[in-house]
Motif scaffolding. Structure first.
Motif, PDB file in Angstrom:
ATOM      1  N   LYS A   1      35.375  -8.755  16.875  1.00  0.00           N
ATOM      2  CA  LYS A   1      33.567  -8.880  16.832  1.00  0.00           C
ATOM      3  C   LYS A   1      33.375  -9.532  15.510  1.00  0.00           C
ATOM      4  CE  LYS A   1      29.724  -6.903  18.239  1.00  0.00           C
ATOM      5  NZ  LYS A   1      28.834  -5.956  18.758  1.00  0.00           N
ATOM      6  N   LEU A   2      32.529 -10.323  15.613  1.00  0.00           N
ATOM      7  CA  LEU A   2      31.763 -10.579  14.214  1.00  0.00           C
ATOM      8  C   LEU A   2      31.046  -9.501  13.543  1.00  0.00           C
ATOM      9  CD1 LEU A   2      31.609 -12.914  12.042  1.00  0.00           C
ATOM     10  CD2 LEU A   2      29.383 -13.786  13.251  1.00  0.00           C
TER      11      LEU A   2
ATOM     12  N   GLU B   1      28.863  -6.563  12.220  1.00  0.00           N
ATOM     13  CA  GLU B   1      27.400  -6.110  12.385  1.00  0.00           C
ATOM     14  C   GLU B   1      27.194  -4.811  11.634  1.00  0.00           C
ATOM     15  OE1 GLU B   1      26.226  -6.139  16.293  1.00  0.00           O
ATOM     16  OE2 GLU B   1      26.388  -8.371  16.593  1.00  0.00           O
TER      17      GLU B   1
ATOM     18  N   GLY C   1      28.466 -11.409   9.089  1.00  0.00           N
ATOM     19  CA  GLY C   1      28.562 -12.938   9.387  1.00  0.00           C
ATOM     20  C   GLY C   1      29.702 -13.562   8.528  1.00  0.00           C
ATOM     21  N   LYS C   2      30.291 -12.777   7.700  1.00  0.00           N
ATOM     22  CA  LYS C   2      31.487 -13.309   6.970  1.00  0.00           C
ATOM     23  C   LYS C   2      32.651 -12.803   7.372  1.00  0.00           C
ATOM     24  CE  LYS C   2      33.188 -13.903   2.166  1.00  0.00           C
ATOM     25  NZ  LYS C   2      33.063 -13.619   0.884  1.00  0.00           N
ATOM     26  N   HIS C   3      32.944 -11.603   8.189  1.00  0.00           N
ATOM     27  CA  HIS C   3      33.970 -11.174   8.524  1.00  0.00           C
ATOM     28  C   HIS C   3      34.303 -10.945  10.168  1.00  0.00           C
ATOM     29  CE1 HIS C   3      34.340 -10.078   4.303  1.00  0.00           C
ATOM     30  NE2 HIS C   3      35.552 -10.548   4.322  1.00  0.00           N
ATOM     31  N   TYR C   4      35.332 -11.174  10.850  1.00  0.00           N
ATOM     32  CA  TYR C   4      35.585 -10.760  12.016  1.00  0.00           C
ATOM     33  C   TYR C   4      36.282  -9.095  11.770  1.00  0.00           C
ATOM     34  CZ  TYR C   4      34.005 -14.555  15.007  1.00  0.00           C
ATOM     35  OH  TYR C   4      33.508 -15.480  15.666  1.00  0.00           O
TER      36      TYR C   4
ATOM     37  N   GLU D   1      38.437 -13.127   7.383  1.00  0.00           N
ATOM     38  CA  GLU D   1      37.245 -13.860   7.160  1.00  0.00           C
ATOM     39  C   GLU D   1      37.137 -14.856   8.416  1.00  0.00           C
ATOM     40  OE1 GLU D   1      37.153 -15.923   3.534  1.00  0.00           O
ATOM     41  OE2 GLU D   1      37.971 -14.298   2.420  1.00  0.00           O
ATOM     42  N   LYS D   2      35.662 -15.217   8.516  1.00  0.00           N
ATOM     43  CA  LYS D   2      35.284 -15.803   9.623  1.00  0.00           C
ATOM     44  C   LYS D   2      35.879 -17.285   9.786  1.00  0.00           C
ATOM     45  CE  LYS D   2      31.166 -17.852  11.834  1.00  0.00           C
ATOM     46  NZ  LYS D   2      29.755 -18.311  11.689  1.00  0.00           N
ATOM     47  N   GLU D   3      35.935 -18.157   8.639  1.00  0.00           N
ATOM     48  CA  GLU D   3      36.789 -19.106   8.933  1.00  0.00           C
ATOM     49  C   GLU D   3      38.186 -19.498   9.245  1.00  0.00           C
ATOM     50  OE1 GLU D   3      34.860 -18.169   6.105  1.00  0.00           O
ATOM     51  OE2 GLU D   3      33.200 -19.319   6.780  1.00  0.00           O
TER      52      GLU D   3
ATOM     53  N   PHE E   1      39.620 -16.815  10.862  1.00  0.00           N
ATOM     54  CA  PHE E   1      39.606 -16.171  12.194  1.00  0.00           C
ATOM     55  C   PHE E   1      39.431 -17.396  13.025  1.00  0.00           C
ATOM     56  CE2 PHE E   1      37.944 -14.766  16.129  1.00  0.00           C
ATOM     57  CZ  PHE E   1      38.625 -13.771  16.386  1.00  0.00           C
ATOM     58  N   GLU E   2      38.453 -18.137  13.022  1.00  0.00           N
ATOM     59  CA  GLU E   2      37.912 -19.348  13.866  1.00  0.00           C
ATOM     60  C   GLU E   2      39.058 -20.601  13.966  1.00  0.00           C
ATOM     61  OE1 GLU E   2      34.067 -20.220  12.683  1.00  0.00           O
ATOM     62  OE2 GLU E   2      33.208 -18.206  13.915  1.00  0.00           O
TER      63      GLU E   2
END
Length: 94
Positions: free
Chosen positions: A14-15, A17, A65-68, A81-83, A85-86
């Motif tokens: 999960k991203l 929060e 918003g920067k890490h899952y 990191e989000k990038e 992970f995606e």
């Protein structure tokens, strides 16, 4: 040397929060009240608190918003990191 492929593993993620943190990393913000190791009027400097999660390797700072936050197969948690992970994970239909 033989080549190997990593087995696919399904994880929960999960991203990040606020509210998902395990604690905070604190860094003192020094001001003119700092005199050596003592503080005028017994006042400690304000601290900058950053959310962090506890992993098998230790504490890691995370940002909204920067890490899952990934939960592994044994319940361990770690940030990605989000990038990254995606690029490396894809959603699994349940």
């Amino acid at each position: 040397m033989a080549k190997h492929r990593k087995k696919p593993v399904v994880v929960e993620a999960k991203l990040f929060e606020m509210g998902m943190e395990d604690g905070y990393a604190c860094y003192p913000v020094f001001s003119d009240k700092l005199i050596g190791y003592f503080y005028k009027d017994g006042v400690m400097p304000k601290s900058v608190r950053k959310p962090a999660i506890k992993t098998l390797e230790g504490w890691y700072e995370v940002e909204v918003g920067k890490h899952y936050i990934v939960t592994g197969v044994k319940g361990e948690r770690y940030p990605v990191e989000k990038e990254i992970f995606e690029e490396t994970y894809e959603k699994v239909e349940e």
